[in-house]
Every structure is written in C-alpha cells, then in structure tokens.
Motif scaffolding. Sequence first.
Motif, PDB file in Angstrom:
ATOM      1  N   LEU A 119       0.864  -1.181   0.000  1.00  0.00           N
ATOM      2  CA  LEU A 119       0.000   0.000   0.000  1.00  0.00           C
ATOM      3  C   LEU A 119       0.899   1.228   0.000  1.00  0.00           C
ATOM      4  O   LEU A 119       1.859   1.298   0.770  1.00  0.00           O
ATOM      5  CB  LEU A 119      -0.895   0.022   1.240  1.00  0.00           C
ATOM      6  CG  LEU A 119      -1.981  -1.037   1.339  1.00  0.00           C
ATOM      7  CD1 LEU A 119      -2.618  -1.015   2.720  1.00  0.00           C
ATOM      8  CD2 LEU A 119      -3.031  -0.842   0.268  1.00  0.00           C
ATOM      9  N   GLU A 121       0.698   5.465   0.177  1.00  0.00           N
ATOM     10  CA  GLU A 121      -0.088   6.674   0.360  1.00  0.00           C
ATOM     11  C   GLU A 121       0.587   7.848  -0.347  1.00  0.00           C
ATOM     12  O   GLU A 121       1.810   7.882  -0.490  1.00  0.00           O
ATOM     13  CB  GLU A 121      -0.237   7.038   1.844  1.00  0.00           C
ATOM     14  CG  GLU A 121      -0.871   5.984   2.718  1.00  0.00           C
ATOM     15  CD  GLU A 121       0.166   5.128   3.419  1.00  0.00           C
ATOM     16  OE1 GLU A 121      -0.157   4.559   4.485  1.00  0.00           O
ATOM     17  OE2 GLU A 121       1.304   5.029   2.913  1.00  0.00           O
ATOM     18  N   SER A 151      -4.392   9.691  -1.091  1.00  0.00           N
ATOM     19  CA  SER A 151      -4.637   8.491  -1.891  1.00  0.00           C
ATOM     20  C   SER A 151      -3.925   7.309  -1.262  1.00  0.00           C
ATOM     21  O   SER A 151      -2.849   7.457  -0.675  1.00  0.00           O
ATOM     22  CB  SER A 151      -4.113   8.682  -3.319  1.00  0.00           C
ATOM     23  OG  SER A 151      -4.726   9.768  -3.947  1.00  0.00           O
ATOM     24  N   CYS A 152      -4.507   6.147  -1.420  1.00  0.00           N
ATOM     25  CA  CYS A 152      -3.929   4.892  -0.934  1.00  0.00           C
ATOM     26  C   CYS A 152      -4.084   3.892  -2.073  1.00  0.00           C
ATOM     27  O   CYS A 152      -5.198   3.453  -2.361  1.00  0.00           O
ATOM     28  CB  CYS A 152      -4.650   4.430   0.315  1.00  0.00           C
ATOM     29  SG  CYS A 152      -4.201   2.766   0.884  1.00  0.00           S
ATOM     30  N   THR A 153      -2.970   3.556  -2.716  1.00  0.00           N
ATOM     31  CA  THR A 153      -2.993   2.670  -3.877  1.00  0.00           C
ATOM     32  C   THR A 153      -2.352   1.334  -3.528  1.00  0.00           C
ATOM     33  O   THR A 153      -1.270   1.291  -2.930  1.00  0.00           O
ATOM     34  CB  THR A 153      -2.253   3.310  -5.055  1.00  0.00           C
ATOM     35  OG1 THR A 153      -2.907   4.544  -5.389  1.00  0.00           O
ATOM     36  CG2 THR A 153      -2.272   2.393  -6.270  1.00  0.00           C
ATOM     37  N   SER A 183      -0.893  -2.527  -4.577  1.00  0.00           N
ATOM     38  CA  SER A 183      -0.287  -3.348  -5.618  1.00  0.00           C
ATOM     39  C   SER A 183      -0.095  -4.743  -5.051  1.00  0.00           C
ATOM     40  O   SER A 183       0.138  -4.919  -3.854  1.00  0.00           O
ATOM     41  CB  SER A 183       1.051  -2.767  -6.087  1.00  0.00           C
ATOM     42  OG  SER A 183       1.967  -2.679  -5.010  1.00  0.00           O
ATOM     43  N   ARG A 203     -13.797   4.980  -2.974  1.00  0.00           N
ATOM     44  CA  ARG A 203     -12.976   3.995  -3.674  1.00  0.00           C
ATOM     45  C   ARG A 203     -13.003   4.251  -5.171  1.00  0.00           C
ATOM     46  O   ARG A 203     -14.018   4.699  -5.708  1.00  0.00           O
ATOM     47  CB  ARG A 203     -13.554   2.580  -3.478  1.00  0.00           C
ATOM     48  CG  ARG A 203     -13.350   1.951  -2.135  1.00  0.00           C
ATOM     49  CD  ARG A 203     -13.929   0.539  -2.165  1.00  0.00           C
ATOM     50  NE  ARG A 203     -13.776  -0.182  -0.914  1.00  0.00           N
ATOM     51  CZ  ARG A 203     -12.740  -0.923  -0.599  1.00  0.00           C
ATOM     52  NH1 ARG A 203     -11.751  -1.055  -1.466  1.00  0.00           N
ATOM     53  NH2 ARG A 203     -12.668  -1.547   0.557  1.00  0.00           N
ATOM     54  N   GLU A 228      -8.788   1.931 -10.344  1.00  0.00           N
ATOM     55  CA  GLU A 228      -7.430   2.386 -10.025  1.00  0.00           C
ATOM     56  C   GLU A 228      -6.844   1.639  -8.830  1.00  0.00           C
ATOM     57  O   GLU A 228      -5.708   1.904  -8.443  1.00  0.00           O
ATOM     58  CB  GLU A 228      -7.444   3.893  -9.735  1.00  0.00           C
ATOM     59  CG  GLU A 228      -7.845   4.752 -10.924  1.00  0.00           C
ATOM     60  CD  GLU A 228      -6.835   4.664 -12.054  1.00  0.00           C
ATOM     61  OE1 GLU A 228      -5.616   4.527 -11.763  1.00  0.00           O
ATOM     62  OE2 GLU A 228      -7.256   4.721 -13.229  1.00  0.00           O
ATOM     63  N   ASN A 229      -7.637   0.722  -8.230  1.00  0.00           N
ATOM     64  CA  ASN A 229      -7.183  -0.024  -7.046  1.00  0.00           C
ATOM     65  C   ASN A 229      -6.746   0.940  -5.938  1.00  0.00           C
ATOM     66  O   ASN A 229      -5.720   0.730  -5.272  1.00  0.00           O
ATOM     67  CB  ASN A 229      -6.037  -0.969  -7.410  1.00  0.00           C
ATOM     68  CG  ASN A 229      -6.066  -2.266  -6.606  1.00  0.00           C
ATOM     69  OD1 ASN A 229      -7.118  -2.708  -6.121  1.00  0.00           O
ATOM     70  ND2 ASN A 229      -4.916  -2.906  -6.461  1.00  0.00           N
ATOM     71  N   THR A 230      -7.542   1.983  -5.764  1.00  0.00           N
ATOM     72  CA  THR A 230      -7.168   3.094  -4.887  1.00  0.00           C
ATOM     73  C   THR A 230      -8.339   3.512  -4.003  1.00  0.00           C
ATOM     74  O   THR A 230      -9.499   3.459  -4.431  1.00  0.00           O
ATOM     75  CB  THR A 230      -6.707   4.298  -5.736  1.00  0.00           C
ATOM     76  OG1 THR A 230      -5.527   3.923  -6.471  1.00  0.00           O
ATOM     77  CG2 THR A 230      -6.392   5.510  -4.870  1.00  0.00           C
ATOM     78  N   TYR A 287      -9.473   6.839  -1.442  1.00  0.00           N
ATOM     79  CA  TYR A 287      -9.161   8.249  -1.213  1.00  0.00           C
ATOM     80  C   TYR A 287      -9.721   8.708   0.129  1.00  0.00           C
ATOM     81  O   TYR A 287     -10.720   8.173   0.626  1.00  0.00           O
ATOM     82  CB  TYR A 287      -9.763   9.115  -2.317  1.00  0.00           C
ATOM     83  CG  TYR A 287      -9.258   8.775  -3.690  1.00  0.00           C
ATOM     84  CD1 TYR A 287      -9.986   7.939  -4.536  1.00  0.00           C
ATOM     85  CD2 TYR A 287      -8.042   9.276  -4.144  1.00  0.00           C
ATOM     86  CE1 TYR A 287      -9.519   7.620  -5.796  1.00  0.00           C
ATOM     87  CE2 TYR A 287      -7.572   8.959  -5.409  1.00  0.00           C
ATOM     88  CZ  TYR A 287      -8.318   8.135  -6.231  1.00  0.00           C
ATOM     89  OH  TYR A 287      -7.844   7.814  -7.473  1.00  0.00           O
TER      90      TYR A 287
END
Length: 122
Positions: A4, A6, A21-23, A25, A72, A76-78, A80
């Motif tokens: 994750l 940020e 943002s928190c993305t 992978s 969500r 974008e798999n993110t 906010y």
Amino acid sequence: QFQLVESGGGLVQPGGSLTLSCTASGFTLRHYAVGWFRQAPGKGREGVSCITSGDGVTHYADSVKGRFTMSRDNAENTVYLQMNSLKPEDTAIYSCAAAIFCDWSPDEFEYWGQGTQVTVSS
C-alpha cells in the motif's frame, strides 16, 4: 508482494483541504476493508475512517465526521480520503491499512502503507 502506498500529504492552512490516496499493488483492494489511521507526535495511533469491502459503507471518527470523506476507485485499485475544513489538531502522519473487516483497532489490520505527513498550520 502486497503493498500500500499513500500520497497527497503536505502543508495546508487551517480551513484548507487535502486529498490523500492509498494505492494497492499485488492484491485487489476492493476485496478488503480499508482504514485510515493517524498518529500525531507523542500520541497513539487513532482510527480516522474506514470503508468496507463490497458495498463500500463508510465509517468516521467523531472528530472528523462531516469534514472527511472516504471513497474507492476500483479501476485504479485506490482509496481516497478527502479532508476539508482542516484544523491544526488534524496534523499527523496518516496511514492506510487493509483488513477483512472495518475495525477501529489498528491491530486488526494486516497490510499497512508507509504513511504520509499532513501538517495544518498558518
């Protein structure tokens, strides 16, 4: 590798806004509940908000209710965190974390980002 990350922190004046943002992978974030936590200098980690997996129900701490909004973007798999009407007491390191269910205890969250600094000051 589950990760994750940020972004979006910074310095803002009182009354201003920031969007964090928190993305993710390595895994699909929509399958997890995601929480935002913050830690101010000399204080313990505090739960700020959480969004459930699936239906995306949001929960907020009383200290931020009406000012912060989680959302969500599954494409974008993110996740906010929109923060409005910021106050000096919102100054902290903000971290996102993923778990099976929403919980105010950070111990229930398995995956964590590295955190991003938010400073609210004139």
